[in-house]
Design an enzyme around this catalytic site. Structure first.
Site, short mmCIF file in Angstrom:
data_model
loop_
_atom_site.label_atom_id
_atom_site.label_comp_id
_atom_site.label_asym_id
_atom_site.label_seq_id
_atom_site.Cartn_x
_atom_site.Cartn_y
_atom_site.Cartn_z
N CYS A 50 10.36 -3.40 -9.72
CA CYS A 50 9.31 -4.64 -9.52
C CYS A 50 8.09 -4.64 -10.69
O CYS A 50 7.82 -5.78 -10.66
CB CYS A 50 8.72 -4.58 -8.14
SG CYS A 50 9.97 -4.53 -6.74
N HIS A 71 2.03 -8.62 -8.06
CA HIS A 71 3.48 -8.41 -7.41
C HIS A 71 3.56 -8.67 -6.02
O HIS A 71 2.67 -8.19 -5.03
CB HIS A 71 3.88 -6.95 -7.53
CG HIS A 71 5.27 -6.69 -6.94
ND1 HIS A 71 6.15 -7.75 -6.85
CD2 HIS A 71 5.70 -5.76 -5.95
CE1 HIS A 71 7.45 -7.24 -6.34
NE2 HIS A 71 6.96 -5.95 -5.64
N ASN A 93 9.92 -11.07 -1.21
CA ASN A 93 9.45 -9.99 -2.57
C ASN A 93 10.76 -10.18 -3.41
O ASN A 93 11.91 -9.86 -2.97
CB ASN A 93 9.56 -8.48 -1.90
CG ASN A 93 9.24 -7.72 -3.20
OD1 ASN A 93 9.80 -7.95 -4.31
ND2 ASN A 93 9.01 -6.29 -2.77
O1 UT7 Z 1 8.43 -4.00 -4.17
C1 UT7 Z 1 8.21 -2.94 -4.34
C2 UT7 Z 1 6.88 -2.38 -3.86
N1 UT7 Z 1 7.20 -2.48 -2.34
C3 UT7 Z 1 6.16 -2.44 -1.55
O2 UT7 Z 1 5.04 -2.44 -1.91
C4 UT7 Z 1 6.65 -2.76 0.02
C5 UT7 Z 1 5.43 -1.72 0.86
N2 UT7 Z 1 5.88 -1.69 2.11
C6 UT7 Z 1 5.60 -2.56 3.15
O3 UT7 Z 1 5.43 -3.81 2.87
C7 UT7 Z 1 5.47 -2.15 4.62
O4 UT7 Z 1 5.68 -0.80 4.68
C8 UT7 Z 1 6.83 -2.76 5.24
C9 UT7 Z 1 6.82 -4.28 5.42
C10 UT7 Z 1 8.17 -2.46 4.50
C11 UT7 Z 1 7.03 -2.21 6.66
O5 UT7 Z 1 5.74 -2.42 7.41
P1 UT7 Z 1 4.88 -1.28 8.10
O6 UT7 Z 1 3.83 -2.09 8.92
O7 UT7 Z 1 4.60 -0.29 7.14
O8 UT7 Z 1 5.89 -1.06 9.50
P2 UT7 Z 1 6.73 0.48 9.55
O9 UT7 Z 1 7.59 0.68 8.57
O10 UT7 Z 1 5.67 1.37 9.74
O11 UT7 Z 1 7.39 0.05 11.01
C12 UT7 Z 1 6.47 -0.25 12.24
C13 UT7 Z 1 7.49 -0.57 13.33
C14 UT7 Z 1 8.78 0.14 13.36
O12 UT7 Z 1 8.88 0.60 14.79
P3 UT7 Z 1 8.51 1.61 15.72
O13 UT7 Z 1 9.11 2.76 14.99
O14 UT7 Z 1 7.13 1.60 15.60
O15 UT7 Z 1 9.11 1.26 16.94
C15 UT7 Z 1 9.87 -0.22 12.71
O16 UT7 Z 1 11.10 -0.05 13.04
O17 UT7 Z 1 7.93 -1.94 12.95
C16 UT7 Z 1 9.49 -1.67 13.05
N3 UT7 Z 1 9.91 -2.68 12.25
C17 UT7 Z 1 10.30 -4.00 12.20
N4 UT7 Z 1 10.32 -4.78 13.63
C18 UT7 Z 1 10.50 -5.85 13.45
C19 UT7 Z 1 10.25 -2.54 10.80
N5 UT7 Z 1 10.80 -3.75 10.12
C20 UT7 Z 1 10.77 -4.59 11.30
C21 UT7 Z 1 11.24 -6.09 11.45
N6 UT7 Z 1 11.17 -6.66 12.56
N7 UT7 Z 1 11.90 -6.61 10.28
#
Ligand code: UT7
Length: 355
Positions: free
Chosen positions: A133, A275, A305
């Site tokens: 990215c 980004h 993204n």
């Molecule tokens: O481009 C390169 C750079 N990329 C980035 O900078 C991305 C950085 N990371 C992020 O933007 C975020 O970490 C994400 C958007 C990828 C994820 O968000 P998060 O708030 O960190 O969520 P998480 O991975 O900690 O997941 C929290 C919960 C989980 O469920 P449990 O384990 O708490 O039951 C996930 O399974 O949210 C769940 N989850 C979803 N739920 C509904 C993850 N994705 C989804 C989804 N819909 N699409």
């Protein structure tokens, strides 16, 4: 009689050119962008995955994204954006093409030569830059180097990615975040003081954290046996939480470093084009830098993204809507797999985006 002008080779050496200084600046003189027509809304994703419009909007700020139709490749996106940037720049031929991408048409050869050929650019040098990215900012720096070294007077720089071709369609997290698209600029040789002049840059990497963002198969580490590797190894994987923390830290540091290098205070920045990985991420970086919300360019809600295309797409869209205007001091900052990060500053020139 006029004394002979010393050539670069014979001029007394003043030592290495300091970081960030360039003998001939690379000046933005055209910008174009393209997204494929197919739109995928959060509601559509929620019909086939265990997710919701509410989760995606509140956790990422994304409302919809564009995805390529089957058979459409990154090179096809790059061609469209490149053509538009060349038109925006007035159509004069370029002397090199640099394409930033994470999703090349094939592992070999690079995608850029074919794009250059399809654009009718003849035998110009053309190559890909792989910095995930951060690729577009790395490509801008590379193209600026070609111009500073006198190897090209005009360079087409494209950021293009088709992440829908590498995300696991059953993974609700990555499928919800990523979208496809391409953005491009034309750089020409010019004066460091004129509008559009790029520089200074800040670039960096931390390969110790390479495993946070990967596609395991398709490279030399996981050798091809002639049989297909396990499906998950072909898909893009990301440790979202760790990447988020790293992105906030690295983008903030890189932006601050490039401002220091440019001798600018944060209140001299009119627009921050970061980004577009996550709206919360942009907020966190902006707050740490001390930027006001109205100075932060936001495009992620409409495209998700788009990886290497994210910065030029956001910039083209903002210039098109008058959010970025001629004379604005613009700070570009990106972060991605590698890990990699990079920033650049410029004063926005008077050029009409072609979308
Ligand atoms: O481009 C390169 C750079 N990329 C980035 O900078 C991305 C950085 N990371 C992020 O933007 C975020 O970490 C994400 C958007 C990828 C994820 O968000 P998060 O708030 O960190 O969520 P998480 O991975 O900690 O997941 C929290 C919960 C989980 O469920 P449990 O384990 O708490 O039951 C996930 O399974 O949210 C769940 N989850 C979803 N739920 C509904 C993850 N994705 C989804 C989804 N819909 N699409």
């Amino acid at each position: 009689m006029k004394p002979p002008t010393p050539s670069r080779a014979t001029a007394p050496s003043a030592g290495p050119v300091p970081l960030g200084a360039s003998p001939a600046a690379a000046v933005v003189c055209g910008i174009g962008a393209w997204v494929p027509p197919r739109v995928v809304t959060n509601a559509e994703l929620a019909r086939r995955l265990d997710t919701s419009d509410d989760w995606i909007r509140t956790r990422t700020g994304i409302r919809r994204r564009h995805v390529v139709a089957p058979g459409v490749s990154t090179g096809d996106l790059a061609l469209q954006a490149g053509r538009r940037a060349l038109e925006s720049a007035g159509g004069a031929p370029v002397e090199a093409v640099v394409l930033a991408t994470t999703t090349p048409d094939r592992p070999c050869p690079a995608t850029a030569p074919e794009v250059a050929s399809r654009l009718g650019l003849g035998g110009v040098p053309a190559f890909d830059v792989a910095a995930v990215c951060t690729g577009f900012v790395y490509a801008l720096a590379t193209a600026s180097g070609l111009i500073a070294a006198g190897l090209a007077r005009r360079v087409l720089v494209i950021g293009a990615d088709a992440f829908s071709t590498i995300v696991d369609p059953h993974d609700r997290t990555t499928t919800a975040i990523f979208g496809d698209g391409a953005g491009a600029v034309v750089l020409r040789s010019g004066d460091p003081a004129e509008p559009g002049a790029l520089g200074p840059f800040d670039l960096g990497s931390d390969g110790g954290l390479a495993d946070l963002i990967t596609v395991e198969a398709g490279g030399s580490r996981q050798r091809s046996t002639g049989r297909t590797a396990p499906a998950p190894d072909h898909y893009f994987r990301m440790d979202g939480k760790s990447v988020f923390r790293q992105a906030v830290l690295r983008m903030t540091e890189s932006a601050q470093r490039v401002l220091d290098r440019a001798g600018l205070r944060i209140d001299e920045v009119d627009r921050f084009v970061g980004h577009q990985a996550n709206a919360r991420l942009l907020d966190a970086v902006a707050a740490r830098l001390g930027l006001l919300p109205e100075h932060v360019v936001r495009h992620i809600d409409r495209v998700g993204n788009t990886a290497a295309a994210s910065v030029p797409l956001a910039l083209a869209d903002a210039a098109h809507r008058g959010v970025v205007r001629p004379g604005h001091r613009v700070l570009l900052t990106a972060f991605g797999g590698g890990l990699t990060w990079g920033s650049a500053v410029l004063r926005w020139p008077d050029c009409r985006p072609v979308l």
